[in-house]
Design a protein around this motif. Structure first.
Motif, mmCIF file in Angstrom:
data_model
loop_
_atom_site.group_PDB
_atom_site.id
_atom_site.type_symbol
_atom_site.label_atom_id
_atom_site.label_comp_id
_atom_site.label_asym_id
_atom_site.label_seq_id
_atom_site.Cartn_x
_atom_site.Cartn_y
_atom_site.Cartn_z
ATOM 1 N N GLN A 35 9.966 -32.070 -107.751
ATOM 2 C CA GLN A 35 11.432 -32.021 -107.781
ATOM 3 C C GLN A 35 11.980 -31.699 -109.171
ATOM 4 O OE1 GLN A 35 12.631 -35.674 -105.932
ATOM 5 N NE2 GLN A 35 11.932 -34.959 -103.933
ATOM 6 N N VAL A 67 19.019 -25.913 -101.169
ATOM 7 C CA VAL A 67 17.888 -26.766 -100.795
ATOM 8 C C VAL A 67 16.617 -25.944 -100.974
ATOM 9 C CG1 VAL A 67 16.802 -27.942 -98.816
ATOM 10 C CG2 VAL A 67 19.277 -28.092 -99.134
ATOM 11 N N VAL A 82 12.179 -29.945 -96.021
ATOM 12 C CA VAL A 82 12.914 -30.024 -97.291
ATOM 13 C C VAL A 82 12.016 -30.623 -98.372
ATOM 14 C CG1 VAL A 82 14.871 -31.092 -98.485
ATOM 15 C CG2 VAL A 82 15.158 -30.216 -96.154
ATOM 16 N N SER A 120 13.189 -30.427 -101.904
ATOM 17 C CA SER A 120 14.153 -31.061 -102.808
ATOM 18 C C SER A 120 15.533 -30.469 -102.566
ATOM 19 C CB SER A 120 13.736 -30.871 -104.275
ATOM 20 O OG SER A 120 13.715 -29.500 -104.612
ATOM 21 N N ILE A 121 16.545 -31.215 -103.011
ATOM 22 C CA ILE A 121 17.925 -30.756 -102.803
ATOM 23 C C ILE A 121 18.635 -30.639 -104.144
ATOM 24 C CG2 ILE A 121 18.123 -31.721 -100.471
ATOM 25 C CD1 ILE A 121 19.718 -34.055 -101.678
ATOM 26 N N VAL A 132 24.700 -31.673 -102.115
ATOM 27 C CA VAL A 132 24.083 -31.416 -100.803
ATOM 28 C C VAL A 132 24.154 -32.694 -99.979
ATOM 29 C CG1 VAL A 132 21.919 -30.902 -99.596
ATOM 30 C CG2 VAL A 132 22.556 -29.583 -101.625
ATOM 31 N N PHE A 138 21.154 -33.361 -95.875
ATOM 32 C CA PHE A 138 19.738 -32.965 -95.929
ATOM 33 C C PHE A 138 19.022 -33.855 -96.936
ATOM 34 C CE2 PHE A 138 22.055 -29.086 -94.788
ATOM 35 C CZ PHE A 138 21.367 -28.717 -93.634
ATOM 36 N N LYS A 139 17.791 -34.251 -96.608
ATOM 37 C CA LYS A 139 17.014 -35.038 -97.563
ATOM 38 C C LYS A 139 15.553 -34.621 -97.493
ATOM 39 C CE LYS A 139 16.151 -38.936 -94.495
ATOM 40 N NZ LYS A 139 16.379 -38.196 -93.252
ATOM 41 N N GLU A 140 14.806 -34.978 -98.507
ATOM 42 C CA GLU A 140 13.384 -34.644 -98.568
ATOM 43 C C GLU A 140 12.703 -35.038 -97.256
ATOM 44 O OE1 GLU A 140 11.219 -36.598 -101.784
ATOM 45 O OE2 GLU A 140 9.393 -36.362 -100.604
ATOM 46 N N ILE A 186 23.068 -24.382 -98.215
ATOM 47 C CA ILE A 186 23.296 -25.280 -97.066
ATOM 48 C C ILE A 186 24.104 -24.609 -95.949
ATOM 49 C CG2 ILE A 186 22.982 -27.530 -98.173
ATOM 50 C CD1 ILE A 186 26.096 -27.610 -98.449
#
Ligand code: NAD
Ligand code: ZN
Length: 388
Positions: free
Chosen positions: A10, A43, A82, A84-85, A89, A92-94, A165
């Motif tokens: 990340q 993302v 995913v 990393s963001i 954002v 959405f998450k890892e 996104i």
């Protein structure tokens, strides 16, 4: 699926493999590239698998005009997870399973808020930028530090990509990822065109020009809507047997029509024309034939094919006066964030059938073989698996 941990990457550039188009018409080259971290509203995703659509093939051959760009990472039918963001954002998450889509939905503009179409005033007019909010800024660099062009805001022929996104949909992890990849373009485009654009009614007659993955998805959409007669048009006789599995009831091979035009044959088969026709090849002459195959008074033609040389179409003005309509559509008129989850749900309920569209599965490294299969008409969809 094993849960991946990305905490070590990340915020840092990632080095990974990508298939690069260096020159029009040449095979893609496997190279090590650098993928930068996502910026705000972006993302970074690890691609799990990708397939190949005719649009990738068209763009791989395009050698002039503003849309022809090299070096480039093509690919726009894929599923990823995913990694990393960036900043700003939400949602959405890892570790989320996501579908990148070439068609945007900002969710805020007048068009996104209207149920009338899937146009997105904020973004859809820009086909040329690398990234949605940063113009020509690229997230990809080759080994000599040169920028690589993105493709349609997705670029899935790489182990990692960065997506805005507005082009990303979170999907249920219950759907097998290779089936889900098809919802990134061909299935959504075909089923959506029947559902949202034509709004085909039960008992209708339908003609589909081109029985590739897009055309077969139109057939599936017509089956779901209860169409009575579905005529497939294709030069490849093998497509006729395949089409039957997708609810095609009748076939026309234009090469076997003798003196008659395909539209005349279809008019004869349907006592004056079909209610709906769909062009899923990308040839101006067939868009015209599709139009002339519909019933005067009420017939509707939907163009899905991307004209392979960007040629204009020519329609008889009197034929138009006789009450037929014609329109085109991107992404089957679907609003990705709203409608893809509905299609996933219908697949999980065993209503939407995706069996038979994936005819080949290869390793990512064999991507040029997948291009050859599609170009020679020997596959419907070929899934390329990244190393897990
Ligand atoms: P494909 O290559 O898998 O299938 C095309 C089919 O058309 C094949 O079965 C082929 O045999 C047939 N065909 C080719 N030339 C023909 C001719 N002259 N007469 C009759 N049949 C012929 O393609 P695909 O991936 O299904 O894509 C179809 C089209 O849709 C392409 O133009 C693609 O660029 C376009 N597309 C548009 C959208 C959109 O949003 N509008 C999305 C995806 C794909
Ligand atoms: Zn496509």
């Amino acid at each position: 699926m094993e849960k991946a941990s990305f905490s070590s990457t990340q915020g840092k550039p990632i080095r990974c493999k990508a298939a690069i188009l260096r020159k029009a018409g040449e095979p893609l080259v496997m190279e090590e590239i650098q993928v930068d971290p996502p910026r705000a509203y972006e993302v970074r995703i690890k691609i799990l698998c990708t397939s190949l659509c005719h649009t990738d093939l068209t763009f791989s051959k395009l050698d002039n005009g503003p849309l022809a760009r090299f070096p480039r990472i093509l690919g726009h039918e894929a599923v990823g997870v995913v990694e990393s963001i960036g900043e700003n954002v939400d949602g959405f998450k890892e570790g989320d399973v996501v579908l990148p889509v070439f068609h945007p939905q900002c969710e805020e503009c007048k068009d996104c808020k209207s149920p009338k179409s899937n146009w997105c005033k904020s973004f859809t007019n820009d086909f040329l930028s690398n990234t949605r909010r940063y113009g020509m800024s690229s997230r990809f660099k080759d080994s000599s530090g040169e920028d690589i062009y993105h493709f349609f805001f997705v670029s899935s022929f790489t182990e990692y990509t960065v997506v805005d996104i507005a082009h990303l949909v979170k999907i249920s992890p219950e759907i097998p990822v290779h089936k889900a990849a098809l919802l990134g373009c061909c299935v959504s485009t075909g089923v959506g065109a029947v559902w949202k654009v034509a709004d085909v009614e039960e008992g209708s007659t339908v003609a589909i020009f081109g029985l590739g993955a897009v055309g077969l998805a139109v057939a599936e959409g017509a089956r779901l809507r209860g169409a009575a007669k579905v005529i497939g048009v294709d030069l490849n006789p093998d497509k006729f047997e395949i089409g039957k599995k997708f609810g095609i009831t009748d076939f026309v091979n234009p090469a076997l029509c003798g003196e008659k035009k395909t539209s005349q044959v279809i008019n004869d088969m349907t006592e004056g024309g079909v209610d709906y026709s769909f062009e899923c090849i990308g040839l101006a002459s067939l868009m015209e034939e599709a139009f002339n195959s519909t019933r005067p008074g009420s017939g509707k033609t939907v163009v899905l094919g991307m004209e392979q040389k960007a040629m204009p179409i020519s329609l008889g003005s009197y034929d138009l006066l006789r009450g037929r309509t014609i329109c085109g559509t991107l992404f089957g008129g679907l609003k990705p964030k709203l409608d893809i989850p509905i299609l996933v749900d219908r697949y999980l309920k065993k209503e939407l059938n995706l069996d038979g569209l994936i005819t080949h599965e290869l390793k990512f490294e064999e991507i040029n073989k997948a291009f050859d299969l599609l170009a020679e008409g020997n596959t419907i969809r070929c899934i390329l698996w990244m190393d897990t």
